[in-house]
Design an enzyme around this catalytic site. Structure first.
Site, PDB file in Angstrom:
ATOM      1  CE1 TYR A 101      99.119  96.472   0.362  1.00  0.00           C
ATOM      2  CE2 TYR A 101      97.545  94.731  -0.219  1.00  0.00           C
ATOM      3  CZ  TYR A 101      98.791  95.312  -0.339  1.00  0.00           C
ATOM      4  OH  TYR A 101      99.713  94.749  -1.170  1.00  0.00           O
ATOM      5  CD  GLU A 185     101.452  97.505  -2.210  1.00  0.00           C
ATOM      6  OE1 GLU A 185     101.656  96.392  -1.725  1.00  0.00           O
ATOM      7  OE2 GLU A 185     102.279  98.441  -2.168  1.00  0.00           O
TER       8      GLU A 185
END
Ligand code: GDP
Ligand code: MN
Length: 379
Positions: A101, A185
């Site tokens: 992530y 993101e």
């Protein structure tokens, strides 16, 4: 404004971040042709501006072009958290070795961006942070320094990501800064079985204040309810602070706080507000006319409530604005006006004098809301 995954993917590609080959379509038939061009086996992904598509059944592997068509047919039109799927992206499947992530988000309390990274990607990052906070690294970014390769390598190392992920982190910072984003993101950023680092998903939120510089992106959410989009686009084109809601009482007020209270009071009277419209301090005839025309064009509106507390803007100026707006906009629905505060008596007199058959006045906010609710329900 959020971008679709396929738009984020396009940006990533422009900045040198590796992404799977992909195509977008809104037709199941086309999906088959896309799959053929992409080599047959594809991942079919719902294009909606919300996360958790995988869990909702909006991300599926299709073994061949025929399966891709079938899967696209299932996913198109699907509802994912209130978003209707209007398009799918077909992407070449990737053999995943590990999922990470990475993101940059604006931390308003620190007044700067922070990099967030974790070697436990693929899942909901909030969940990871809740269960194993030590697995999520947060690194504040000096706005003057940015994220040169060295800094990127530090972030990657702190989060336990392979050093190659630092290239992605550095490129992603460039996306953020040059594209005027407030959030970028990638979840998951993956290492493939062949050792490449690839962005498999992307979320980009652009700063609306910079929209004039980022005109290439269409602000509309094509999958959103058309009516909502149309009204909001019409209001935005007129420079109004307007948000479409689901009820029947059109609401106009001056000041965001007052408008929000008005929504509550309308709801308290058993009706539902149809919109949020803040005419701000000016309340000129033009703004009033623009606001009224947008609200009256909303077919779900059955009554309108104008709630103004005169401060710097005097009520007689607002009343003048309403009267002149009535000359240019044909009022087709009852309008309840409550004027209070600075020059309220003069404002009320102006409206009394105009004596429009569809305009009523009330002296209190509660009384006006009750009347508007009554009229809305009687319609
Ligand atoms: P989200 O659920 O909205 O975040 O959608 P994602 O694009 O992140 O997809 C959900 C999950 O599907 C990812 O976390 C991956 O684990 C998986 N996935 C997506 N694309 C591929 C792919 O090409 N290959 C494999 N093996 N898994 C994929
Ligand atoms: Mn994801």
């Amino acid at each position: 404004m959020d971008l679709y995954e396929h738009q984020a993917r396009q940006l990533f590609e422009e900045y040198g971040i590796l992404v799977p080959r992909a195509e977008v379509t809104d037709s199941a038939k086309e999906a088959r042709a896309c799959a053929e061009r992409l080599g047959g086996r594809v991942v079919v992904k719902a294009q909606v501006k919300t996360g958790g598509r995988g869990k909702a059944g909006g991300v599926k592997l299709a073994a061949d072009p025929a399966a891709a068509e079938l899967t696209a047919r299932q996913i198109l039109g699907m509802d994912i958290k209130g978003h209707t799927v209007g398009a799918v992206m077909l992407a070449q499947p990737v053999e995943i070795d590990s999922e990470f992530y990475v993101s940059y988000v604006l931390d308003r309390t620190q007044g700067r961006f922070v990099a967030i990274a974790s070697a436990e990607g693929g899942m909901d990052i909030e969940e990871v942070a809740a269960i194993r906070p030590e697995a999520v690294v947060r690194v504040p970014i000096d706005p003057f320094e940015g994220v040169p390769r060295q800094k990127a390598a530090e972030i990657a190392a702190a989060a336990g990501l392979p050093d190659a992920a630092a290239d992605t982190l550095a490129a992603l910072w460039n996306v953020l800064i040059r594209e005027d984003a407030l959030l970028v993101e990638v979840n998951p950023l993956v290492r493939t079985a062949r050792g490449e680092i690839l962005a498999l998903d992307g979320k980009v939120t652009l700063d609306d204040n910079a929209r004039f510089r980022q005109a290439r992106w269409d602000a509309r959410d094509e999958t959103q309810d058309r009516e909502r989009g149309g009204l909001e686009a019409a209001a935005a084109a007129k420079g109004l602070n307007y948000v479409k809601l689901d009820g029947e009482v059109g609401v106009i007020g001056n000041g965001a706080g007052l408008v929000m209270s008005t929504l509550d009071v309308v709801a308290g009277c058993g009706a539902r507000p149809a919109d949020f419209l803040d005419i701000g301090g000016g309340a000129s005839a033009q703004i009033m006319a623009d606001g009224l025309s947008v609200i009256l064009s909303d077919p779900s509106v059955t009554a309108v409530f104008v709630n103004v507390f005169g401060g710097i803007t005097a009520c007689d100026a607002v009343a003048d604005g309403i009267v002149r707006a009535l000359d240019s906009v044909r009022l087709t629905k009852p309008l309840v006006v409550r004027l209070d505060g600075n020059n309220a008596a003069r404002g009320r007199a102006i409206l009394d004098e105009r004596a429009h058959p569809l305009v009523e006045q009330a002296t209190t906010m509660d009384g006006a809301a009750r009347r508007a609710a009554e009229l809305a329900h009687a319609a």
